[in-house]
Design a protein around this motif. Structure first.
Motif, mmCIF file in Angstrom:
data_model
loop_
_atom_site.group_PDB
_atom_site.id
_atom_site.type_symbol
_atom_site.label_atom_id
_atom_site.label_comp_id
_atom_site.label_asym_id
_atom_site.label_seq_id
_atom_site.Cartn_x
_atom_site.Cartn_y
_atom_site.Cartn_z
ATOM 1 N N LEU A 1 0.833 -1.208 0.000
ATOM 2 C CA LEU A 1 0.000 0.000 0.000
ATOM 3 C C LEU A 1 0.868 1.259 0.000
ATOM 4 O O LEU A 1 0.570 2.229 -0.706
ATOM 5 C CB LEU A 1 -0.913 0.001 1.228
ATOM 6 C CG LEU A 1 -2.081 -0.987 1.201
ATOM 7 C CD1 LEU A 1 -2.709 -1.110 2.588
ATOM 8 C CD2 LEU A 1 -3.143 -0.561 0.185
ATOM 9 N N ALA A 2 1.946 1.243 0.764
ATOM 10 C CA ALA A 2 2.833 2.408 0.831
ATOM 11 C C ALA A 2 3.498 2.672 -0.515
ATOM 12 O O ALA A 2 3.714 3.828 -0.896
ATOM 13 C CB ALA A 2 3.890 2.198 1.914
ATOM 14 N N ALA A 3 3.817 1.603 -1.250
ATOM 15 C CA ALA A 3 4.423 1.754 -2.578
ATOM 16 C C ALA A 3 3.442 2.410 -3.541
ATOM 17 O O ALA A 3 3.805 3.310 -4.307
ATOM 18 C CB ALA A 3 4.859 0.393 -3.114
ATOM 19 N N ARG A 4 2.187 1.982 -3.502
ATOM 20 C CA ARG A 4 1.156 2.588 -4.358
ATOM 21 C C ARG A 4 0.962 4.057 -4.002
ATOM 22 O O ARG A 4 0.931 4.930 -4.880
ATOM 23 C CB ARG A 4 -0.147 1.810 -4.205
ATOM 24 C CG ARG A 4 -1.271 2.190 -5.187
ATOM 25 C CD ARG A 4 -2.155 3.322 -4.709
ATOM 26 N NE ARG A 4 -2.635 3.172 -3.355
ATOM 27 C CZ ARG A 4 -3.716 2.455 -3.014
ATOM 28 N NH1 ARG A 4 -4.433 1.857 -3.925
ATOM 29 N NH2 ARG A 4 -4.089 2.363 -1.729
ATOM 30 N N ASP A 5 0.834 4.343 -2.703
ATOM 31 C CA ASP A 5 0.577 5.718 -2.275
ATOM 32 C C ASP A 5 1.758 6.630 -2.605
ATOM 33 O O ASP A 5 1.571 7.796 -2.975
ATOM 34 C CB ASP A 5 0.284 5.756 -0.777
ATOM 35 C CG ASP A 5 -1.040 5.089 -0.431
ATOM 36 O OD1 ASP A 5 -1.873 4.945 -1.345
ATOM 37 O OD2 ASP A 5 -1.238 4.719 0.729
ATOM 38 N N SER A 6 2.979 6.103 -2.498
ATOM 39 C CA SER A 6 4.169 6.888 -2.844
ATOM 40 C C SER A 6 4.168 7.254 -4.319
ATOM 41 O O SER A 6 4.546 8.368 -4.699
ATOM 42 C CB SER A 6 5.434 6.098 -2.501
ATOM 43 O OG SER A 6 5.560 5.911 -1.109
ATOM 44 N N THR A 7 3.735 6.328 -5.148
ATOM 45 C CA THR A 7 3.647 6.569 -6.586
ATOM 46 C C THR A 7 2.625 7.659 -6.896
ATOM 47 O O THR A 7 2.894 8.593 -7.656
ATOM 48 C CB THR A 7 3.274 5.270 -7.327
ATOM 49 O OG1 THR A 7 4.236 4.251 -7.043
ATOM 50 C CG2 THR A 7 3.215 5.490 -8.831
ATOM 51 N N VAL A 8 1.465 7.548 -6.288
ATOM 52 C CA VAL A 8 0.387 8.508 -6.535
ATOM 53 C C VAL A 8 0.764 9.901 -6.027
ATOM 54 O O VAL A 8 0.540 10.907 -6.716
ATOM 55 C CB VAL A 8 -0.915 8.036 -5.860
ATOM 56 C CG1 VAL A 8 -2.007 9.100 -5.980
ATOM 57 C CG2 VAL A 8 -1.394 6.722 -6.495
ATOM 58 N N LEU A 9 1.352 9.961 -4.841
ATOM 59 C CA LEU A 9 1.710 11.254 -4.244
ATOM 60 C C LEU A 9 2.715 12.036 -5.083
ATOM 61 O O LEU A 9 2.756 13.259 -5.028
ATOM 62 C CB LEU A 9 2.292 11.036 -2.842
ATOM 63 C CG LEU A 9 1.272 10.744 -1.737
ATOM 64 C CD1 LEU A 9 1.976 10.222 -0.495
ATOM 65 C CD2 LEU A 9 0.466 12.000 -1.402
ATOM 66 N N THR A 10 3.516 11.332 -5.877
ATOM 67 C CA THR A 10 4.511 12.003 -6.715
ATOM 68 C C THR A 10 4.033 12.200 -8.147
ATOM 69 O O THR A 10 4.815 12.569 -9.029
ATOM 70 C CB THR A 10 5.836 11.210 -6.710
ATOM 71 O OG1 THR A 10 5.578 9.822 -6.966
ATOM 72 C CG2 THR A 10 6.544 11.342 -5.374
ATOM 73 N N GLY A 11 2.746 11.951 -8.387
ATOM 74 C CA GLY A 11 2.167 12.227 -9.698
ATOM 75 C C GLY A 11 1.986 11.031 -10.598
ATOM 76 O O GLY A 11 1.597 11.169 -11.756
#
Length: 332
Positions: A132-142
């Motif tokens: 989940l953290a990997a997905r959210d990190s991707t989304v947060l950076t665009g």
């Protein structure tokens, strides 16, 4: 003669019993996004909240959390083994060459786990938190979003040797890296798409020094590295010393998840050898690099698919493994 209302009630009870009976069997072997919908519905929101705060404080953390998930899945599958500290008979994967002095973000995972344990004790695995953290990190950076399949459980041990041997290294040959991907059920398209995660983050001088000085055997820069770019890198990455000096993987947009990575490869400005070989050593990967450089939407779509595929690498499910209370150590 039985009353029709009683028959209806009986059918409803039987249907409910069958649903309860069969749900665990389905959950035991298959990951699916709704896994915690009833047991811990706030899990995803907690992960997103902590990751958002961490990335706002340190933009580099997005790449670090994404990398943790990669390095977890390439060793024994996506089982949270990378999070274990050394203790007893466990030799931590944090000590391996790919992770030593570079893997980071463990405190962020600790914070997420602590918050989730307060909300839903011993319910959400550390392996799922990483995904989940990997997905959210991707989304947060665009970058793109995707529904993360969930239901992984945590391992009882780590593999220091597996971490040293199975994680693709910056200096590996094209065939060696492709083989490491294939051993995890990932193909050449996944290789190119997942490498695109290097659109964010940093690399250490020690990870690419050989490209600046040694590849040709006469102290000249690698032929597959644009010369003016090489000269700039040499300024802060000397022949000896400065091992931990950091350099952006994508200097054009280092904290934005975009397709700039592929444009860099075409310009021979891929920082790591393992990046540039996608453009210089194989026709199929070269064609994909060109396509993703021209079409960010297609890159995003494939990256999401490949992340889901990687997240499904031999997870522990059902009664295998455990749900750790603290991600750094097994429950015993």
């Amino acid at each position: 003669m039985p009353h029709p209302i009683n028959n209806t009630i009986l059918l409803v009870v039987l249907a409910s019993a069958l649903l309860v009976y069969f749900r665990p069997a389905r959950a035991a072997g298959v990951l699916y996004p709704q896994f915690y919908d009833f047991s811990c519905p706030q899990a995803s929101d907690i992960v997103k909240s902590v990751v958002s705060k961490a990335v706002a404080k340190d933009a580099r953390m997005a790449a670090s959390l994404l990398r943790l998930h990669f390095h977890d899945c390439f060793v024994k599958g996506c089982d949270g083994s990378i999070l274990l500290d050394s203790s007893g008979n466990i030799a931590s994967e944090k000590r391996s060459v790919p992770n030593r002095d570079s893997a980071r973000g463990f405190e962020v995972i600790d914070e997420i786990k602590s918050a989730i344990e307060k909300a839903c004790p011993q319910t959400v695995s550390c392996a799922d938190i990483l995904a989940l953290a990997a997905r959210d990190s991707t989304v947060l950076t665009g970058g793109p979003s995707w529904d993360v399949p969930l239901g992984r459980r945590d391992s009882f041990g780590a593999s220091l040797s597996g971490s040293n041997q199975n994680i693709p290294a910056p200096n590996n040959t094209f065939q060696t890296i492709l083989t490491k991907f294939k051993l995890k059920g990932l193909d050449i398209i996944d290789f190119v798409a997942l490498s695109g995660s290097h659109t964010i983050g940093n690399a250490r001088c020690t990870s690419f020094r050989q490209r600046l000085y040694n590849n040709t055997g006469n102290g000249q820069p690698d032929f597959a590295l644009e010369q003016s770019y090489a000269a700039k890198l040499r300024a802060n990455c000397p022949r000896s010393g400065g091992d931990q000096n950091l350099f952006f993987l994508d200097p054009g947009s280092p904290t934005k998840f975009d397709n700039g990575y592929y444009k860099n490869l075409i310009a021979l400005k891929g920082l790591l050898s393992s990046d540039e070989i996608l453009y210089t050593q194989n026709q199929q990967t070269m064609d994909l690099v060109k396509h993703y450089a021209e079409n960010q939407e297609d890159f995003f779509e494939q990256f999401a698919k490949s992340m889901i595929k990687m997240g499904n690498v031999t997870p522990l499910t059902g009664n295998l493994g455990e749900i750790r209370r603290i991600c750094r150590r097994v429950n015993n």
